[in-house]
Design an enzyme around this catalytic site. Sequence first.
Site, PDB file in Angstrom:
ATOM      1  N   PHE A   5       8.441  22.873   1.429  1.00 24.00           N
ATOM      2  CA  PHE A   5       7.917  22.136   2.577  1.00 24.00           C
ATOM      3  C   PHE A   5       7.353  20.788   2.119  1.00 24.00           C
ATOM      4  O   PHE A   5       6.551  20.719   1.199  1.00 24.00           O
ATOM      5  CB  PHE A   5       6.827  22.951   3.271  1.00 24.00           C
ATOM      6  CG  PHE A   5       6.194  22.205   4.411  1.00 24.00           C
ATOM      7  CD1 PHE A   5       6.946  21.849   5.528  1.00 24.00           C
ATOM      8  CD2 PHE A   5       4.867  21.836   4.365  1.00 24.00           C
ATOM      9  CE1 PHE A   5       6.373  21.146   6.575  1.00 24.00           C
ATOM     10  CE2 PHE A   5       4.280  21.133   5.412  1.00 24.00           C
ATOM     11  CZ  PHE A   5       5.044  20.786   6.513  1.00 24.00           C
ATOM     12  N   GLN A   6       7.789  19.722   2.745  1.00 27.12           N
ATOM     13  CA  GLN A   6       7.375  18.345   2.427  1.00 27.12           C
ATOM     14  C   GLN A   6       7.627  17.985   0.977  1.00 27.12           C
ATOM     15  O   GLN A   6       6.887  17.216   0.368  1.00 27.12           O
ATOM     16  CB  GLN A   6       5.911  18.117   2.817  1.00 27.12           C
ATOM     17  CG  GLN A   6       5.731  18.242   4.336  1.00 27.12           C
ATOM     18  CD  GLN A   6       4.461  17.611   4.843  1.00 27.12           C
ATOM     19  OE1 GLN A   6       3.433  17.676   4.184  1.00 27.12           O
ATOM     20  NE2 GLN A   6       4.531  17.027   6.023  1.00 27.12           N
ATOM     21  N   LYS A  54       0.276  19.666  -6.438  1.00 22.71           N
ATOM     22  CA  LYS A  54      -0.970  20.202  -5.920  1.00 22.71           C
ATOM     23  C   LYS A  54      -1.641  21.161  -6.905  1.00 22.71           C
ATOM     24  O   LYS A  54      -2.868  21.158  -7.048  1.00 22.71           O
ATOM     25  CB  LYS A  54      -0.698  20.904  -4.588  1.00 22.71           C
ATOM     26  CG  LYS A  54      -1.969  21.269  -3.845  1.00 22.71           C
ATOM     27  CD  LYS A  54      -1.674  21.692  -2.411  1.00 22.71           C
ATOM     28  CE  LYS A  54      -2.966  22.022  -1.682  1.00 22.71           C
ATOM     29  NZ  LYS A  54      -2.722  22.428  -0.288  1.00 22.71           N
ATOM     30  N   MET A  67      12.794 -16.531  14.112  1.00 22.89           N
ATOM     31  CA  MET A  67      13.551 -16.849  12.909  1.00 22.89           C
ATOM     32  C   MET A  67      14.998 -16.352  13.028  1.00 22.89           C
ATOM     33  O   MET A  67      15.936 -17.028  12.614  1.00 22.89           O
ATOM     34  CB  MET A  67      12.858 -16.227  11.689  1.00 22.89           C
ATOM     35  CG  MET A  67      13.444 -16.625  10.349  1.00 22.89           C
ATOM     36  SD  MET A  67      13.411 -18.396  10.084  1.00 22.89           S
ATOM     37  CE  MET A  67      11.869 -18.621   9.225  1.00 22.89           C
ATOM     38  N   GLU A 123       1.152   5.361   6.456  1.00 19.99           N
ATOM     39  CA  GLU A 123       1.034   5.110   5.018  1.00 19.99           C
ATOM     40  C   GLU A 123       1.504   3.709   4.624  1.00 19.99           C
ATOM     41  O   GLU A 123       1.010   3.120   3.663  1.00 19.99           O
ATOM     42  CB  GLU A 123       1.799   6.166   4.218  1.00 19.99           C
ATOM     43  CG  GLU A 123       1.135   7.547   4.220  1.00 19.99           C
ATOM     44  CD  GLU A 123       1.511   8.384   5.439  1.00 19.99           C
ATOM     45  OE1 GLU A 123       2.182   7.863   6.360  1.00 19.99           O
ATOM     46  OE2 GLU A 123       1.124   9.574   5.472  1.00 19.99           O
TER      47      GLU A 123
HETATM   48  C1  FAD Z   1      11.332 -16.126   6.027  1.00 21.27           C
HETATM   49  C2  FAD Z   1      11.011 -16.566   4.637  1.00 21.27           C
HETATM   50  C3  FAD Z   1      11.262 -17.869   4.242  1.00 21.27           C
HETATM   51  C4  FAD Z   1      10.901 -18.305   2.970  1.00 21.27           C
HETATM   52  N1  FAD Z   1      11.055 -19.627   2.656  1.00 21.27           N
HETATM   53  C5  FAD Z   1      10.511 -20.092   1.514  1.00 21.27           C
HETATM   54  C6  FAD Z   1      10.467 -21.486   1.228  1.00 21.27           C
HETATM   55  O1  FAD Z   1      10.935 -22.316   1.988  1.00 21.27           O
HETATM   56  N2  FAD Z   1       9.877 -21.901   0.092  1.00 21.27           N
HETATM   57  C7  FAD Z   1       9.310 -21.016  -0.783  1.00 21.27           C
HETATM   58  O2  FAD Z   1       8.745 -21.434  -1.780  1.00 21.27           O
HETATM   59  N3  FAD Z   1       9.365 -19.700  -0.568  1.00 21.27           N
HETATM   60  C8  FAD Z   1       9.938 -19.218   0.569  1.00 21.27           C
HETATM   61  N4  FAD Z   1       9.919 -17.858   0.801  1.00 21.27           N
HETATM   62  C9  FAD Z   1       9.400 -16.958  -0.241  1.00 21.27           C
HETATM   63  C10 FAD Z   1      10.467 -16.627  -1.255  1.00 21.27           C
HETATM   64  O3  FAD Z   1      11.327 -15.635  -0.724  1.00 21.27           O
HETATM   65  C11 FAD Z   1       9.853 -16.077  -2.575  1.00 21.27           C
HETATM   66  O4  FAD Z   1       9.013 -15.001  -2.310  1.00 21.27           O
HETATM   67  C12 FAD Z   1       9.029 -17.110  -3.299  1.00 21.27           C
HETATM   68  O5  FAD Z   1       9.654 -18.371  -3.305  1.00 21.27           O
HETATM   69  C13 FAD Z   1       8.807 -16.667  -4.730  1.00 21.27           C
HETATM   70  O6  FAD Z   1       7.704 -17.310  -5.262  1.00 21.27           O
HETATM   71  P1  FAD Z   1       7.515 -17.560  -6.817  1.00 21.27           P
HETATM   72  O7  FAD Z   1       8.731 -18.190  -7.406  1.00 21.27           O
HETATM   73  O8  FAD Z   1       6.238 -18.265  -6.965  1.00 21.27           O
HETATM   74  O9  FAD Z   1       7.522 -16.129  -7.474  1.00 21.27           O
HETATM   75  P2  FAD Z   1       6.609 -14.837  -7.380  1.00 21.27           P
HETATM   76  O10 FAD Z   1       7.387 -13.850  -6.608  1.00 21.27           O
HETATM   77  O11 FAD Z   1       5.212 -15.103  -7.004  1.00 21.27           O
HETATM   78  O12 FAD Z   1       6.720 -14.408  -8.899  1.00 21.27           O
HETATM   79  C14 FAD Z   1       5.845 -14.875  -9.853  1.00 21.27           C
HETATM   80  C15 FAD Z   1       6.551 -15.281 -11.125  1.00 21.27           C
HETATM   81  O13 FAD Z   1       5.543 -15.593 -12.073  1.00 21.27           O
HETATM   82  C16 FAD Z   1       5.607 -14.721 -13.159  1.00 21.27           C
HETATM   83  N5  FAD Z   1       4.241 -14.336 -13.533  1.00 21.27           N
HETATM   84  C17 FAD Z   1       3.462 -13.387 -12.991  1.00 21.27           C
HETATM   85  N6  FAD Z   1       2.270 -13.332 -13.599  1.00 21.27           N
HETATM   86  C18 FAD Z   1       2.302 -14.290 -14.563  1.00 21.27           C
HETATM   87  C19 FAD Z   1       1.356 -14.729 -15.539  1.00 21.27           C
HETATM   88  N7  FAD Z   1       0.125 -14.182 -15.653  1.00 21.27           N
HETATM   89  N8  FAD Z   1       1.725 -15.719 -16.360  1.00 21.27           N
HETATM   90  C20 FAD Z   1       2.981 -16.274 -16.285  1.00 21.27           C
HETATM   91  N9  FAD Z   1       3.886 -15.902 -15.376  1.00 21.27           N
HETATM   92  C21 FAD Z   1       3.554 -14.931 -14.515  1.00 21.27           C
HETATM   93  C22 FAD Z   1       6.446 -13.546 -12.737  1.00 21.27           C
HETATM   94  O14 FAD Z   1       7.093 -12.981 -13.854  1.00 21.27           O
HETATM   95  C23 FAD Z   1       7.408 -14.189 -11.736  1.00 21.27           C
HETATM   96  O15 FAD Z   1       8.517 -14.747 -12.398  1.00 21.27           O
HETATM   97  C24 FAD Z   1      10.316 -17.397   2.047  1.00 21.27           C
HETATM   98  C25 FAD Z   1      10.111 -16.078   2.437  1.00 21.27           C
HETATM   99  C26 FAD Z   1      10.431 -15.659   3.721  1.00 21.27           C
HETATM  100  C27 FAD Z   1      10.146 -14.248   4.099  1.00 21.27           C
HETATM  101  C1  TPP Z   2      11.002  -5.044   8.561  1.00 19.92           C
HETATM  102  C2  TPP Z   2      11.860  -6.202   8.865  1.00 19.92           C
HETATM  103  N1  TPP Z   2      12.915  -6.064   9.714  1.00 19.92           N
HETATM  104  C3  TPP Z   2      13.689  -7.143  10.002  1.00 19.92           C
HETATM  105  C4  TPP Z   2      13.456  -8.359   9.436  1.00 19.92           C
HETATM  106  C5  TPP Z   2      14.339  -9.556   9.751  1.00 19.92           C
HETATM  107  N2  TPP Z   2      13.563 -10.595  10.444  1.00 19.92           N
HETATM  108  C6  TPP Z   2      13.074 -11.676   9.795  1.00 19.92           C
HETATM  109  S1  TPP Z   2      12.174 -12.689  10.768  1.00 19.92           S
HETATM  110  C7  TPP Z   2      12.445 -11.699  12.111  1.00 19.92           C
HETATM  111  C8  TPP Z   2      11.885 -12.067  13.461  1.00 19.92           C
HETATM  112  C9  TPP Z   2      10.415 -12.154  13.489  1.00 19.92           C
HETATM  113  O1  TPP Z   2      10.021 -12.374  14.803  1.00 19.92           O
HETATM  114  P1  TPP Z   2       8.512 -12.688  15.159  1.00 19.92           P
HETATM  115  O2  TPP Z   2       7.621 -11.740  14.470  1.00 19.92           O
HETATM  116  O3  TPP Z   2       8.370 -12.794  16.621  1.00 19.92           O
HETATM  117  O4  TPP Z   2       8.278 -14.090  14.436  1.00 19.92           O
HETATM  118  P2  TPP Z   2       8.838 -15.553  14.837  1.00 19.92           P
HETATM  119  O5  TPP Z   2       9.991 -15.832  13.948  1.00 19.92           O
HETATM  120  O6  TPP Z   2       9.221 -15.532  16.269  1.00 19.92           O
HETATM  121  O7  TPP Z   2       7.692 -16.463  14.553  1.00 19.92           O
HETATM  122  C10 TPP Z   2      13.241 -10.603  11.769  1.00 19.92           C
HETATM  123  C11 TPP Z   2      13.691  -9.579  12.717  1.00 19.92           C
HETATM  124  C12 TPP Z   2      12.364  -8.442   8.544  1.00 19.92           C
HETATM  125  N3  TPP Z   2      12.057  -9.575   7.910  1.00 19.92           N
HETATM  126  N4  TPP Z   2      11.574  -7.366   8.298  1.00 19.92           N
END
Ligand code: FAD
Ligand code: TPP
Lengths: 193, 588
Positions: free
Chosen positions: B114-115, B164, B482, B52
Amino acid sequence: MMIVAGQSQSAYFLEEELPSTERSHTLSVLVDNEPGVLARVVGLFSGRGYNIESLTVSEIEHASHMSRITIVTTGRPPVISQIMHQLGRLVPVHKVVNLTWAGDALERELALIKVCGKGEIRDEALRLAQAFNARIVDATLDSYVFEITGAPADIDRFVGLMKDCGLVELARTGLAALSRGRNGITSAPAVAG
Amino acid sequence: MTRQMTGAEMVIQALIDQGVDTIFGYPGGAVLPIFDELFQQEEVRHILVRHEQGAGHAAEGYARSTGKVGVALATSGPGATNMVTALTDALLDSIPMVCITGQVPTTLIGTDAFQEADTVGITRPCTKHNWLVRRIEDLPAILHEAFRIATTGRPGPVLVDIPKNIQFQTGTYENCKGKALTQYHPAVKGPEAAIREAVELMAAAKKPILYTGGGVINSGPKAVALLRDLVKLTGFPITSTLMGLGAYPASGRNWLGMLGMHGTYEANLAMHDCDVMVCIGARFDDRITGRIDAFSPKSKKIHIDIDPSSINKNVVVDLPIVGDVGSVLEDLIAAWTARKPMQDKAAHAAWWKQIDGWRAKRCLTYRPSAEAIMPQYAIERLYALTKDRDTYITTEVGQHQMWVAQYYGFEEPNRFMTSGGLGTMGYGLPAAIGTQLAHPGALVIDVAGDASIQMNIQELSTAVQHNAPVKAFILNNQYMGMVRQWQQLLHGNRLSHSYVDSQPDFVRLAEAYGAVGIRCSKPADLDDAIEEMIRIDRPVLFDCHVVSLANCFPMIPSGKAHNEMLLGTDVTDEEIETAIGAAGKVLV
Ligand SMILES: Cc1cc2nc3c(=O)[nH]c(=O)nc-3n(C[C@H](O)[C@H](O)[C@H](O)COP(=O)(O)OP(=O)(O)OC[C@H]3O[C@@H](n4cnc5c(N)ncnc54)[C@H](O)[C@@H]3O)c2cc1C
Ligand SMILES: Cc1ncc(C[n+]2csc(CCOP(=O)(O)OP(=O)(O)O)c2C)c(N)n1
Ligand SMILES: [Mg+2]
């Protein structure tokens, strides 16, 4: 509302928070009285780390299924404003008003207080109850139950005195609050900020 | 027009009336009546997944790549709990999604049947809104309201839990699409006075920057076009969050690249030094701001966002404008055009000169290798060989995700599907399937990590069954790269459980699923291998062996400011290990 430049509200920024302007606020929240609405409000507070000092909820309009929730919470102004916006985006929430910002709101609470004792203590309890306008709602030869309505601080004082007069237990309703003057919640300005 | 029908029929009818052509789901006892109705009609296509969570992410991919609502269907109990991660993911990334779950009959609720699980209780904090339907009379309005709430304001996931017995009951169906059941009506139009004030601030700016985000893409094609107009009109430099990539083309002259923790040097320094920042549909996430008290200290900040709670949540701004990006930009551009402001040309030229100085650092440079494939090189080649096609990219989570953000140039919105807010490993493959089914002729690639791909690998079977020729391009570094990078930064390079031992043979794994496996480990072979992957009109697992210990730079270490970045080419191992102080270590 007041916004202080440079103050952070990030959940991830772990510096000591300035306690300076933290104070308690009374929020009035108009909601659809539907299943789960209270859980949504309470879950929002616990999930986002806000505290609830008091919460009162009751249906106020049976026909339109509306309830009013009165919440007392503490925080600095930006946090309070964030709480209000977070409440405001819950789907069943119609309106959020900060009665503390609106100024000098009417705040009342009801308490039932049971004391037990004989002789001098019993007389003293009765004298204090009269002084505080508490009513006797139950009496036996060695106990009273008082009912008192008032501002929470007055109730706190009365309860404090009753501790020396054989206090057995008490129940408080939590706060009911309204703004002064002619305007009701529906005409008050909505979530400020 | 009203009609009598059962609850299960109402579900299908409401989907049809909402224009839904595809849903993603998995059957079980509490949704059998709905599956029976699905069987007897042809308007709504059901895509059977293998878990799911996969259905949820596939619906997200479908939604983000089309701008429409993604729909998922699951049974009660374990079906619903398996959906929780995808719902949370959609909530954090503002993805419009409707999830329908079955529930035990109303008469059994509360008996540990159940479930039985308290699905609305469990999903209350991870949905925008949810309902348990207790009466057949309420079902049609709730179904349609779910779509309205999912798409208006800040979009998000909405769940409808249907016992259901309600699915079997007969009631009156009415198509109430667009009618409001609740009082939820977020403001769309920004206040005029604030927009005029924004024009004044922007007109007087000497060092302006546009900081854009996922909200632009949420708002839709009109907002994207207006954003591009605004850049032309003002000449401002523009950067974007991970979630906003593609709204402004990466080839555009004013583009600075992504900002934030792994953003470019020029984007982050321009954010730090600007005097006017216009934040458009972004939410000052902690990956962006770094140390809050050192975040862009000298700027006036304008924030356009549809959700009032996004404003002043992390960073206090000077001028909030609550409204839809499309609507506000339209008014802003009209006000700007009417005002015909005289901009300080000399100041702007000096600002661009400063920016060009930062650009000259070439912060994305990496040490190339002739023997082994550098992960950055792999993304560069993937980009070069796919950019002229109708390509959609999804990712998993980790270094590979950041390398895509840095080295793949997105020219259009809705082309990049990634899990930003929750950072859900296992998102990419099902999201690619959802994307592919929405865009049958397109090339859809999940850029994956060797660890992440195993979190929802079972969906490869879904791709095979439904002829979704998605490509999983695995940057196989044999590490949770990472995590390893953070352990090097924070924990004395003690690589506790971040090495992925006993990896499957991805080529044979692909074959076992009836897909195609490709392996490549030499830079010289990479182009041909990628071309082969593109040519194959079936699902592919591409096992791309890259160097093991590459780090993802630039990086703003946690707890640091934008002007304290680590750059890739000149950083030593020792600098990496001492880059984060004690205060930064507790941050994530
Ligand atoms: C490993 C990892 C590393 C990351 N590193 C970075 C990084 O280096 N740089 C980076 O940028 N991000 C990074 N991120 C992503 C980060 O965590 C956030 O998800 C991201 O920065 C959020 O983007 P955003 O501010 O555009 O907001 P979003 O999460 O896209 O939110 C959208 C915003 O816009 C508003 N909005 C929505 N619809 C409308 C509309 N119609 N009109 C006006 N406003 C609206 C919402 O209210 C909200 O405030 C990383 C993520 C991971 C997993
Ligand atoms: C469901 C979930 N569990 C744990 C993490 C923490 N986490 C972030 S990056 C990462 C490693 C990812 O490894 P891989 O997919 O090999 O990507 P790489 O960084 O090597 O490119 C982990 C464990 C996560 N983001 N999501
Ligand atoms: Mg890896």
